[in-house]
Design a protein around this motif. Structure first.
Motif, short mmCIF file in Angstrom:
data_model
loop_
_atom_site.label_atom_id
_atom_site.label_comp_id
_atom_site.label_asym_id
_atom_site.label_seq_id
_atom_site.Cartn_x
_atom_site.Cartn_y
_atom_site.Cartn_z
N ASN A 1 0.82 -1.22 0.00
CA ASN A 1 0.00 0.00 0.00
C ASN A 1 0.85 1.26 0.00
OD1 ASN A 1 -2.74 -0.78 -0.13
ND2 ASN A 1 -2.75 -1.37 2.03
N ASN A 2 2.04 1.17 0.61
CA ASN A 2 2.94 2.32 0.69
C ASN A 2 3.98 2.34 -0.42
OD1 ASN A 2 1.74 3.40 3.02
ND2 ASN A 2 2.92 2.04 4.36
N ASN A 3 3.76 1.50 -1.45
CA ASN A 3 4.64 1.48 -2.64
C ASN A 3 6.06 1.04 -2.31
OD1 ASN A 3 4.70 1.72 -5.44
ND2 ASN A 3 5.65 3.74 -5.34
N ILE A 4 6.19 0.19 -1.29
CA ILE A 4 7.50 -0.34 -0.88
C ILE A 4 7.69 -1.73 -1.47
CG2 ILE A 4 8.90 -1.10 1.09
CD1 ILE A 4 7.43 1.01 2.77
N GLN A 5 8.85 -1.99 -2.04
CA GLN A 5 9.14 -3.32 -2.57
C GLN A 5 9.49 -4.25 -1.40
OE1 GLN A 5 11.99 -3.46 -5.77
NE2 GLN A 5 10.68 -2.34 -7.17
N THR A 6 8.45 -4.81 -0.82
CA THR A 6 8.64 -5.68 0.33
C THR A 6 9.54 -6.86 -0.03
OG1 THR A 6 7.50 -7.06 1.95
CG2 THR A 6 6.47 -6.89 -0.21
N LYS A 7 10.42 -7.24 0.87
CA LYS A 7 11.40 -8.30 0.60
C LYS A 7 10.72 -9.65 0.38
CE LYS A 7 12.34 -9.07 5.56
NZ LYS A 7 11.61 -10.35 5.65
N GLU A 8 9.54 -9.83 0.91
CA GLU A 8 8.82 -11.09 0.72
C GLU A 8 8.50 -11.35 -0.75
OE1 GLU A 8 8.48 -13.14 3.09
OE2 GLU A 8 8.86 -11.89 4.84
N CYS A 9 8.51 -10.29 -1.55
CA CYS A 9 8.11 -10.40 -2.95
C CYS A 9 9.30 -10.35 -3.91
CB CYS A 9 7.12 -9.29 -3.31
SG CYS A 9 5.60 -9.33 -2.34
N ASN A 10 10.50 -10.72 -3.42
CA ASN A 10 11.69 -10.67 -4.28
C ASN A 10 11.57 -11.55 -5.51
OD1 ASN A 10 13.12 -8.77 -2.84
ND2 ASN A 10 14.24 -10.26 -1.61
#
Length: 357
Positions: free
Chosen positions: A53-62
């Motif tokens: 939601n905050n446009n962060i490339q979460t590490k879980e989605c590498n």
């Protein structure tokens, strides 16, 4: 406006993995939970949702960010959240009759047996609470269920599901990933049950033509796979081709077969970088590029797929090629010796490069 790094899967879907873990997406390794509610209320899920939601490339989605870096396909869905779960991915178990070179014992019981693992089979619904929740609370509201494995068609839980799911939710649609090795299980023809569903589609995991298919996807017998593709042609949506060093030179032959038999083909680079054609030296990449020049009179859609999903990413070069090539050769030699196969026999055009590694 939807944030550029957003993905709706973490909000609209739920994934049940082969070992009973749960995650928001089929390419994210899940975690063990006592119940589905525990997962839905977990800090793990909420953290992923907050980052997206905050446009962060979460590490879980590498597993999506990495292929996107080279312009390749990723599993990410850049569409709005619906605020409720209407899709699910079921990986019933890791039971599989193939030992694909880019796979592992987590996803293939056949590899687990080869590696001497004591209990090589794991099951999604090993927790009866999770199985009950799926059938009672999730299934009645689902629009689409993606089904994979392992090889899902070889699983008892899948057969049980297929025999009852349409009674619980007559409108649910099924989308499979299958290696196309069988058309029936325990005496039941799948087509006799699929006709009870609103829609069934198959993405067929096919990585080569004849010998190259059987080399990369060990356990495959091309003539049988080809026959099953024809039998299930009305269900096959497209062919999913995983691109590796093992098969890249032979892909034009598979493309020609798909054209002759009227199948759509899609290309996806293997996730393990050491096995990716990206790590080939420029001289070997040029050999590959030249092989694709033999393809003529392609449709506009197929030309675009080859250009954007295969040839453009191939021009990228990762760092530390020497170490990556050494990893590739070490694994390839080990599997060739174990399975009485030969990389050079299948790929003589790469012989000089391979022997120099």
């Amino acid at each position: 406006m939807i944030p550029s790094n957003f993905c709706s899967r973490a909000f609209n879907e739920i994934n049940f993995d082969v070992n009973g873990t749960i995650s928001p997406c089929c390419v994210i390794r899940g975690k063990k939970y006592e119940s589905v509610d525990d997962f839905l209320n977990s800090d793990y899920l909420h953290s992923i949702q907050t980052d997206l939601n905050n446009n962060i490339q979460t590490k879980e989605c590498n597993s999506c960010w990495e292929p996107e870096k080279i312009g390749a396909w990723s599993n990410r869905l850049h569409e709005p959240s619906r605020g409720y779960i209407d899709g699910s991915h079921l990986k019933f178990s890791n039971v599989c009759n193939f030992k694909c070179r880019m796979c592992n014992s987590y996803c293939s019981s056949a590899i687990g047996i080869e590696e001497g693992i004591k209990n090589p089979v794991v099951s999604t619904f090993s927790n009866p609470k999770i199985k009950k929740y799926f059938y009672k609370k999730l299934l009645p509201n689902l629009k689409l269920i993606n089904i994979s494995g392992g090889e899902p068609l070889l699983c008892d839980d899948h057969l049980e599901f297929l025999q009852v799911a349409y009674l619980i939710n007559p409108k649910v649609k099924l989308a499979y990933n299958s290696n196309m090795s069988i058309t029936s299980y325990r005496g039941v023809e799948f087509s006799s049950l699929w006709k009870k569903y609103e829609k069934v589609s198959i993405t067929a995991s096919i990585d080569g033509y004849k010998e190259s298919q059987d080399y990369q996807r060990f356990g495959s017998v091309w003539n049988k796979i080809e026959n099953n593709l024809i039998i299930f042609k009305d269900y096959v949506k497209d062919i999913h081709c995983t691109l590796t060093i093992y098969n890249i030179f032979h892909i034009p032959k598979l493309i020609k077969w798909c054209i002759d038999n009227n199948f759509i083909i899609r290309f996806y680079y293997v996730g393990q970088l050491a096995e990716s054609p990206l790590t080939l030296p420029e001289s070997e990449k040029q050999k590959v590029m030249n092989e694709f020049k033999s393809l003529k009179n392609l449709s506009e859609d197929l030309s675009k797929e080859i250009r954007d999903s295969l040839l453009k990413p191939l021009q990228k070069t990762p760092g530390n090629l020497q170490n990556l090539n050494l990893q590739f050769k070490s694994k390839t030699d080990r599997l060739d010796n174990l399975r009485n196969q030969s990389f050079i026999k299948i790929n003589p055009q790469f012989k000089d490069w391979y022997e120099r590694i």
